[in-house]
Design an enzyme around this catalytic site. Structure first.
Site, PDB file in Angstrom:
ATOM      1  N   CYS A   3      27.422  -0.579  58.984  1.00  0.00           N
ATOM      2  CA  CYS A   3      26.071  -0.276  59.116  1.00  0.00           C
ATOM      3  C   CYS A   3      25.844  -0.867  60.309  1.00  0.00           C
ATOM      4  O   CYS A   3      26.611  -1.384  61.078  1.00  0.00           O
ATOM      5  CB  CYS A   3      25.084  -0.312  58.039  1.00  0.00           C
ATOM      6  SG  CYS A   3      24.810  -2.188  57.526  1.00  0.00           S
ATOM      7  N   ARG A   9      22.717  -1.717  53.851  1.00  0.00           N
ATOM      8  CA  ARG A   9      23.578  -0.639  53.596  1.00  0.00           C
ATOM      9  C   ARG A   9      24.917  -1.208  53.327  1.00  0.00           C
ATOM     10  O   ARG A   9      25.421  -1.115  52.014  1.00  0.00           O
ATOM     11  CB  ARG A   9      23.619   0.687  54.388  1.00  0.00           C
ATOM     12  CG  ARG A   9      22.380   1.397  54.409  1.00  0.00           C
ATOM     13  CD  ARG A   9      22.200   2.326  55.479  1.00  0.00           C
ATOM     14  NE  ARG A   9      22.086   1.761  57.018  1.00  0.00           N
ATOM     15  CZ  ARG A   9      22.169   2.178  57.768  1.00  0.00           C
ATOM     16  NH1 ARG A   9      22.255   3.476  57.929  1.00  0.00           N
ATOM     17  NH2 ARG A   9      22.223   1.574  59.161  1.00  0.00           N
ATOM     18  N   ASP A 116      18.795   4.610  56.982  1.00  0.00           N
ATOM     19  CA  ASP A 116      18.599   3.120  57.150  1.00  0.00           C
ATOM     20  C   ASP A 116      17.228   2.816  56.284  1.00  0.00           C
ATOM     21  O   ASP A 116      16.194   3.286  56.741  1.00  0.00           O
ATOM     22  CB  ASP A 116      18.349   2.655  58.691  1.00  0.00           C
ATOM     23  CG  ASP A 116      18.079   1.407  58.991  1.00  0.00           C
ATOM     24  OD1 ASP A 116      17.905   0.565  58.098  1.00  0.00           O
ATOM     25  OD2 ASP A 116      18.398   0.919  60.027  1.00  0.00           O
TER      26      ASP A 116
HETATM   27  P1  4NP Z   1      21.586  -2.103  57.835  1.00  0.00           P
HETATM   28  O1  4NP Z   1      19.890  -1.955  58.062  1.00  0.00           O
HETATM   29  O2  4NP Z   1      21.943  -1.536  59.107  1.00  0.00           O
HETATM   30  O3  4NP Z   1      21.447  -1.080  56.538  1.00  0.00           O
HETATM   31  O4  4NP Z   1      21.830  -3.504  57.396  1.00  0.00           O
HETATM   32  C1  4NP Z   1      19.378  -2.706  59.090  1.00  0.00           C
HETATM   33  C2  4NP Z   1      19.191  -4.034  59.047  1.00  0.00           C
HETATM   34  C3  4NP Z   1      18.478  -4.660  60.190  1.00  0.00           C
HETATM   35  C4  4NP Z   1      17.930  -3.958  61.256  1.00  0.00           C
HETATM   36  C5  4NP Z   1      18.203  -2.537  61.499  1.00  0.00           C
HETATM   37  C6  4NP Z   1      18.769  -2.033  60.061  1.00  0.00           C
HETATM   38  N1  4NP Z   1      17.515  -4.573  62.392  1.00  0.00           N
HETATM   39  O5  4NP Z   1      17.094  -3.788  63.273  1.00  0.00           O
HETATM   40  O6  4NP Z   1      17.509  -5.754  62.236  1.00  0.00           O
END
Ligand code: 4NP
Length: 145
Positions: A3, A9, A116
């Site tokens: 991800c 995720r 997300d």
């Molecule tokens: P992930 O979610 O891609 O599912 O781990 C996110 C976690 C952090 C961020 C964006 C999406 N961020 O911008 O810090």
């Protein structure tokens, strides 16, 4: 399992798929960004996993790297942005062929995103958990049948 941040995720996907496969399979996750290298999963991912009997608290964020194409046979991404970013790092067609959108396991060829949940509420994590559980059941069945 890939991800953006490797804290919401993909750690869930990693934990879920690992419980569905025999121990001789290597399951791992990574983020396309460097935002959360070394960080534990988001507390909301840890909580929804725990509610489902899964402990993912020991996982730590890392960034996807080109050598992951050599280490892994299958690379599942959560959304189209992850897909683009991983494919950008591919060296050849063989690398590209390893990459797929995880929800295509459930809804073939539809290229649906696992949303997300980072900026949303806790129920986003429950939705994500259920999507990933369904996809991982299909993946594990395919890999072991
Ligand atoms: P992930 O979610 O891609 O599912 O781990 C996110 C976690 C952090 C961020 C964006 C999406 N961020 O911008 O810090």
């Amino acid at each position: 399992m890939v991800c953006l941040g490797n804290i919401c995720r993909s750690p869930l996907a990693e934990g879920i798929l690992r419980t569905k496969l025999p121990e001789n399979f290597t399951v791992d996750s990574a983020g396309t960004s460097n935002y959360h290298i070394g960080n534990a999963p988001d507390r909301r991912s840890v909580a929804i996993a725990k509610l489902n009997g899964l402990d993912i608290s020991n996982l730590r964020g890392r960034q996807f790297k080109v050598s992951d194409f050599d280490t892994f046979d299958l690379i599942y991404v959560m959304d189209d942005s992850n897909f683009k970013n991983v494919v950008k790092l591919a060296r050849n067609d063989e690398d590209i062929a390893k990459v797929s959108m995880i929800l295509n396991e459930v809804y073939p060829n539809e290229n649906c995103n696992v949303p997300d949940p980072y900026y949303g509420g806790d129920n986003g994590f429950e939705t994500v958990y259920n999507m990933l559980d369904e996809a991982c059941t299909i993946i594990a069945t395919k890999l072991t049948e």
